[in-house]
Design an enzyme around this catalytic site. Structure first.
Site, mmCIF file in Angstrom:
data_model
loop_
_atom_site.group_PDB
_atom_site.id
_atom_site.type_symbol
_atom_site.label_atom_id
_atom_site.label_comp_id
_atom_site.label_asym_id
_atom_site.label_seq_id
_atom_site.Cartn_x
_atom_site.Cartn_y
_atom_site.Cartn_z
ATOM 1 C CG ASP A 34 -2.037 0.997 1.127
ATOM 2 O OD1 ASP A 34 -2.330 1.448 -0.001
ATOM 3 O OD2 ASP A 34 -2.614 1.346 2.164
ATOM 4 C CG HIS A 51 -0.253 2.129 -9.297
ATOM 5 N ND1 HIS A 51 -0.445 1.724 -7.994
ATOM 6 C CD2 HIS A 51 -1.364 2.851 -9.630
ATOM 7 C CE1 HIS A 51 -1.620 2.160 -7.561
ATOM 8 N NE2 HIS A 51 -2.183 2.856 -8.532
ATOM 9 C CG LEU A 145 10.465 -16.541 -3.509
ATOM 10 C CD1 LEU A 145 10.515 -16.411 -1.994
ATOM 11 C CD2 LEU A 145 10.680 -15.177 -4.142
HETATM 12 C C1 FPP Z 1 -2.147 0.170 -3.184
HETATM 13 O O1 FPP Z 1 -1.638 1.466 -3.208
HETATM 14 C C2 FPP Z 1 -1.576 -0.560 -4.292
HETATM 15 C C3 FPP Z 1 -2.276 -1.133 -5.282
HETATM 16 C C4 FPP Z 1 -3.746 -1.079 -5.358
HETATM 17 C C5 FPP Z 1 -1.606 -1.779 -6.402
HETATM 18 C C6 FPP Z 1 -0.368 -2.505 -6.048
HETATM 19 C C7 FPP Z 1 0.326 -2.858 -7.268
HETATM 20 C C8 FPP Z 1 1.670 -2.880 -7.401
HETATM 21 C C9 FPP Z 1 2.565 -2.551 -6.292
HETATM 22 C C10 FPP Z 1 2.306 -3.268 -8.673
HETATM 23 C C11 FPP Z 1 1.732 -4.533 -9.225
HETATM 24 C C12 FPP Z 1 2.660 -5.146 -10.134
HETATM 25 C C13 FPP Z 1 2.558 -6.397 -10.602
HETATM 26 C C14 FPP Z 1 3.660 -6.944 -11.383
HETATM 27 C C15 FPP Z 1 1.397 -7.235 -10.363
HETATM 28 P P1 FPP Z 1 -2.639 2.683 -3.401
HETATM 29 O O2 FPP Z 1 -2.729 2.989 -4.843
HETATM 30 O O3 FPP Z 1 -3.946 2.375 -2.767
HETATM 31 O O4 FPP Z 1 -1.883 3.793 -2.638
HETATM 32 P P2 FPP Z 1 -2.553 4.998 -1.819
HETATM 33 O O5 FPP Z 1 -3.288 4.359 -0.664
HETATM 34 O O6 FPP Z 1 -1.367 5.762 -1.365
HETATM 35 O O7 FPP Z 1 -3.435 5.735 -2.751
#
Ligand code: FPP
Length: 255
Positions: A34, A51, A145
């Protein structure tokens, strides 16, 4: 009925390749990644840049986890609730597995990593599913892994689907209600061949589970950090694992 990725792939379950590790190193680490959006906002950048940097963090954390002797790394990459986000952001998140695997699959293969996915296929673009399928097929015999992406995943839904399968067995007379145990429900979850996470990490300040592995985290040790996911590094993983090493797991009993 919602189709899970495993059945979409029609992949036979391979025997467990989970390696034994010491008591101090958690065997299965699950991470709620997150803070991508807030990381980007802090730098005055669009959320999608957060992201993309979150995707880059996956690479370094995977390598670090492997080097530390962690056997399974489950990453919450897209929840069934994330569809509520603006279409542009959803489209970008849907494209990330493909981008990540185009960049990293060869190295993952070299490092003997086994790629998996748990989640639904509905709504996920076929190009994304194909990229994941290719990675899963190419790495299925790897013994290192396990990198398990929770993608289009929801914990409550997973439990409901398990219960439906058990109910069908009862309805058809193959099972009696009295025979239903915790193992029955567990064995019909999509992650049924993986042990429960020993350590659950959540980055980005929030202190909640957000519908992630609700059944499997019943006795997981929890570790929260204010660090936003794109800034999460090996040192933070080591900090979390060190904290885990200090804990006494009692599973409701006495130490
Ligand atoms: C939450 O942060 C994150 C997500 C909803 C997406 C997580 C995805 C990745 C880290 C990359 C995925 C990559 C692959 C290869 C599958 P948020 O957007 O809710 O952050 P915020 O709370 O600060 O708005």
């Amino acid at each position: 009925m919602i189709k899970f990725f495993q059945s979409w792939l029609d992949k036979k379950k391979s025997p467990s390749t989970v390696q034994e590790t010491s008591d101090i190193i958690p065997k299965h680490v699950a991470i709620i990644m997150d803070g991508n959006g807030r990381w980007a906002r802090k730098l005055g950048l669009p959320r999608v840049v957060g992201h993309r940097n979150g995707m880059m963090a996956i690479k370094r954390v995977t390598i670090a986890a492997d080097e530390m002797g962690i056997s399974i790394l489950t990453l919450y990459a897209f929840s069934t609730e994330n569809w509520k986000r603006p279409k542009d952001e959803v489209d970008y998140l849907m494209s990330l597995p493909q981008e990540f695997l185009a960049l990293e699959l060869e190295e993952l293969i070299q490092k003997n990593v086994q790629v998996r996915m748990m989640g639904h296929t509905e709504g996920v673009p076929s190009s994304t599913l194909e990229a994941l399928r290719e990675a899963i097929v190419k790495t299925k015999n790897n013994t290192g892994l396990i990198l398990n992406f929770a993608f289009n995943y929801g914990g409550r839904h997973e439990i409901v689907e398990s219960v439906k399968k058990v109910a069908a067995l009862v309805q058809s007379g193959e099972m009696s209600i009295d025979d239903i145990t915790e193992d029955t429900i567990q064995s019909h979850l999509i992650s049924n061949d993986l042990p429960d996470p020993d350590l659950l990490i959540r980055t980005g300040k929030e202190l909640r589970l957000s519908n992630f592995m609700l059944w499997q985290t019943a006795y997981s040790e929890l570790w929260f950090t204010d660090i936003y996911w794109p800034a999460f590094k090996e040192e933070h993983l080591r900090e979390a694992v060190a904290s885990y090493g200090q804990r006494t797991r009692r599973y409701g009993g006495l130490s």
